[in-house]
Design a protein around this motif. Structure first.
Motif, PDB file in Angstrom:
ATOM      1  N   ILE A  17       0.858  -1.192   0.000  1.00 30.01           N
ATOM      2  CA  ILE A  17       0.000   0.000   0.000  1.00 30.01           C
ATOM      3  C   ILE A  17       0.889   1.234   0.000  1.00 30.01           C
ATOM      4  N   PRO A  18       0.910   1.989  -1.096  1.00 30.50           N
ATOM      5  CA  PRO A  18       1.682   3.231  -1.085  1.00 30.50           C
ATOM      6  C   PRO A  18       1.062   4.220  -0.094  1.00 30.50           C
ATOM      7  N   VAL A  19       1.919   4.794   0.758  1.00 35.60           N
ATOM      8  CA  VAL A  19       1.464   5.800   1.727  1.00 35.60           C
ATOM      9  C   VAL A  19       1.959   7.155   1.223  1.00 35.60           C
ATOM     10  N   LEU A  20       1.004   8.040   0.923  1.00 38.69           N
ATOM     11  CA  LEU A  20       1.355   9.303   0.273  1.00 38.69           C
ATOM     12  C   LEU A  20       1.226  10.488   1.213  1.00 38.69           C
ATOM     13  N   VAL A  21       2.195  11.388   1.117  1.00 34.39           N
ATOM     14  CA  VAL A  21       2.105  12.704   1.760  1.00 34.39           C
ATOM     15  C   VAL A  21       2.189  13.684   0.597  1.00 34.39           C
ATOM     16  N   LEU A  22       1.034  14.069   0.068  1.00 31.31           N
ATOM     17  CA  LEU A  22       1.019  14.818  -1.187  1.00 31.31           C
ATOM     18  C   LEU A  22       0.198  16.092  -1.045  1.00 31.31           C
ATOM     19  N   ASP A  23       0.798  17.210  -1.425  1.00 31.75           N
ATOM     20  CA  ASP A  23       0.087  18.486  -1.353  1.00 31.75           C
ATOM     21  C   ASP A  23      -0.293  18.994  -2.747  1.00 31.75           C
ATOM     22  N   ASP A  24       0.400  18.482  -3.772  1.00 33.35           N
ATOM     23  CA  ASP A  24       0.210  18.968  -5.136  1.00 33.35           C
ATOM     24  C   ASP A  24      -0.989  18.259  -5.782  1.00 33.35           C
ATOM     25  N   VAL A  25      -2.120  18.961  -5.809  1.00 29.18           N
ATOM     26  CA  VAL A  25      -3.351  18.350  -6.316  1.00 29.18           C
ATOM     27  C   VAL A  25      -3.214  17.959  -7.790  1.00 29.18           C
ATOM     28  N   SER A  26      -2.418  18.712  -8.543  1.00 28.60           N
ATOM     29  CA  SER A  26      -2.285  18.414  -9.978  1.00 28.60           C
ATOM     30  C   SER A  26      -1.549  17.094 -10.215  1.00 28.60           C
ATOM     31  N   ALA A  27      -0.819  16.620  -9.214  1.00 34.74           N
ATOM     32  CA  ALA A  27      -0.105  15.344  -9.370  1.00 34.74           C
ATOM     33  C   ALA A  27      -0.976  14.154  -8.966  1.00 34.74           C
ATOM     34  N   ALA A  28      -2.112  14.428  -8.343  1.00 30.58           N
ATOM     35  CA  ALA A  28      -2.892  13.338  -7.740  1.00 30.58           C
ATOM     36  C   ALA A  28      -3.348  12.299  -8.766  1.00 30.58           C
ATOM     37  N   GLN A  29      -4.003  12.773  -9.828  1.00 30.52           N
ATOM     38  CA  GLN A  29      -4.541  11.805 -10.804  1.00 30.52           C
ATOM     39  C   GLN A  29      -3.443  11.027 -11.526  1.00 30.52           C
ATOM     40  N   PRO A  30      -2.418  11.710 -12.092  1.00 31.39           N
ATOM     41  CA  PRO A  30      -1.380  10.922 -12.778  1.00 31.39           C
ATOM     42  C   PRO A  30      -0.634   9.984 -11.842  1.00 31.39           C
ATOM     43  N   LEU A  31      -0.481  10.387 -10.594  1.00 25.39           N
ATOM     44  CA  LEU A  31       0.199   9.510  -9.639  1.00 25.39           C
ATOM     45  C   LEU A  31      -0.646   8.267  -9.360  1.00 25.39           C
ATOM     46  N   ALA A  32      -1.931   8.466  -9.113  1.00 27.58           N
ATOM     47  CA  ALA A  32      -2.810   7.315  -8.865  1.00 27.58           C
ATOM     48  C   ALA A  32      -2.875   6.417 -10.099  1.00 27.58           C
ATOM     49  N   GLN A  33      -2.910   7.032 -11.290  1.00 28.67           N
ATOM     50  CA  GLN A  33      -2.945   6.224 -12.526  1.00 28.67           C
ATOM     51  C   GLN A  33      -1.681   5.368 -12.644  1.00 28.67           C
ATOM     52  N   ALA A  34      -0.536   5.962 -12.302  1.00 28.33           N
ATOM     53  CA  ALA A  34       0.731   5.220 -12.381  1.00 28.33           C
ATOM     54  C   ALA A  34       0.732   4.053 -11.395  1.00 28.33           C
ATOM     55  N   LEU A  35       0.238   4.299 -10.198  1.00 23.68           N
ATOM     56  CA  LEU A  35       0.220   3.234  -9.174  1.00 23.68           C
ATOM     57  C   LEU A  35      -0.723   2.106  -9.591  1.00 23.68           C
ATOM     58  N   VAL A  36      -1.897   2.478 -10.068  1.00 20.92           N
ATOM     59  CA  VAL A  36      -2.869   1.457 -10.494  1.00 20.92           C
ATOM     60  C   VAL A  36      -2.299   0.665 -11.681  1.00 20.92           C
ATOM     61  N   ALA A  37      -1.684   1.379 -12.627  1.00 19.98           N
ATOM     62  CA  ALA A  37      -1.095   0.698 -13.786  1.00 19.98           C
ATOM     63  C   ALA A  37       0.012  -0.258 -13.347  1.00 19.98           C
ATOM     64  N   GLY A  38       0.686   0.090 -12.269  1.00 25.19           N
ATOM     65  CA  GLY A  38       1.741  -0.771 -11.747  1.00 25.19           C
ATOM     66  C   GLY A  38       1.216  -1.894 -10.858  1.00 25.19           C
ATOM     67  N   GLY A  39      -0.079  -1.949 -10.682  1.00 24.13           N
ATOM     68  CA  GLY A  39      -0.675  -3.045  -9.903  1.00 24.13           C
ATOM     69  C   GLY A  39      -0.949  -2.712  -8.457  1.00 24.13           C
ATOM     70  N   LEU A  40      -0.620  -1.480  -8.043  1.00 22.62           N
ATOM     71  CA  LEU A  40      -0.886  -1.087  -6.656  1.00 22.62           C
ATOM     72  C   LEU A  40      -2.150  -0.220  -6.640  1.00 22.62           C
ATOM     73  N   ASN A  41      -3.284  -0.873  -6.527  1.00 19.33           N
ATOM     74  CA  ASN A  41      -4.546  -0.133  -6.661  1.00 19.33           C
ATOM     75  C   ASN A  41      -5.118   0.340  -5.329  1.00 19.33           C
ATOM     76  N   VAL A  42      -4.504  -0.082  -4.211  1.00 23.61           N
ATOM     77  CA  VAL A  42      -4.971   0.389  -2.897  1.00 23.61           C
ATOM     78  C   VAL A  42      -3.988   1.461  -2.426  1.00 23.61           C
ATOM     79  N   ILE A  43      -4.495   2.677  -2.241  1.00 22.69           N
ATOM     80  CA  ILE A  43      -3.629   3.834  -1.992  1.00 22.69           C
ATOM     81  C   ILE A  43      -4.077   4.559  -0.730  1.00 22.69           C
ATOM     82  N   GLU A  44      -3.100   4.889   0.126  1.00 19.46           N
ATOM     83  CA  GLU A  44      -3.407   5.650   1.346  1.00 19.46           C
ATOM     84  C   GLU A  44      -2.880   7.071   1.196  1.00 19.46           C
ATOM     85  N   VAL A  45      -3.759   8.041   1.368  1.00 15.70           N
ATOM     86  CA  VAL A  45      -3.381   9.461   1.294  1.00 15.70           C
ATOM     87  C   VAL A  45      -3.478  10.054   2.701  1.00 15.70           C
TER      88      VAL A  45
END
Ligand code: 3PG
Length: 210
Positions: A17-45
């Motif tokens: 489970i990737p644990v994210l500390v993210l403030d940049d809203v513009s990175a949210a979607q591409p980051l989640a897409q990259a994680l899901v594409a890599g097989g990590l579909n459960v994400i903790e923000v």
């Protein structure tokens, strides 16, 4: 996903489970897409940035992403998580007040424990799936091995100080369903918007222990 069994199944399948500390809203979607594409579909923000809630909302738009909130410390955090549409919530601790308040929230809470007494307190309140935090600082895999015999009914998601190598050791333990960590999403790669590299790291993480 209000149901704890569904969550356990999802995290067990994802393993990391990737644990994210993210403030940049513009990175949210591409980051989640990259994680899901890599097989990590459960994400903790985690609720550790001013924009965490907006980051969560953006990630929830990504197909296939199962998004939860982290660093949940208050009833307000839990209400925000529920309203945003999170699938789960993770807390670094397990204070009785928080666990009682969580009973009125419709999504499952993964409380954090670091000792037998804390594990027993959470178990008494009906929690059988726990975060072990901070895993490495508290003694790592030997502690979870020692928990297995007195607590055969409990399973864990260790987080804190875990990297790819250590993740494999944790995931080899029968009482570990998944591990959490930030190593898959290094701050420098997020800042550089190198989502291709993050997808590669996610793929590698997804293969650990298989
Ligand atoms: C956390 O809550 O910060 C997680 O445990 C992640 O810890 P890490 O950054 O050491 O992987």
């Amino acid at each position: 996903m209000a149901n704890l069994d569904d969550l356990k199944q999802a995290v067990h399948a994802a393993r990391v489970i990737p644990v994210l500390v993210l403030d940049d809203v513009s990175a949210a979607q591409p980051l989640a897409q990259a994680l899901v594409a890599g097989g990590l579909n459960v994400i903790e923000v985690t609720f550790r940035t001013a924009n965490a809630l907006d980051v969560i909302r953006e990630m929830l738009k990504v197909e296939g992403a199962i998004v939860g909130s982290g660093t949940v410390r208050t009833l307000e955090h839990m209400r925000m998580s529920e309203e945003a549409g999170c699938s789960f919530m993770v807390s670094p601790g397990a204070p009785a007040k928080l666990l009682e308040e969580a009973e009125n929230i419709s999504i499952p809470l993964l409380p954090g424990v670091a000792s037998p007494s804390e594990a027993m307190g959470a178990a008494e309140m009906g929690y059988s799936f726990l975060k072990f935090f901070p895993a490495e600082a508290m003694g790592g895999t030997p502690v979870l091995k020692s928990f297995a015999s007195p607590f055969p009914d409990l399973s864990f998601c260790p987080t804190g100080g875990i990297d790819a190598g250590k993740a494999a050791q944790y995931l080899a333990l029968p009482n570990v369903l998944c591990v959490g960590g930030s190593w898959v999403t290094p701050k420098a790669l997020v800042a550089d918007r190198d989502f291709a590299k993050i997808e590669k790291l996610a793929h590698e993480a997804n293969r650990i222990g298989t």
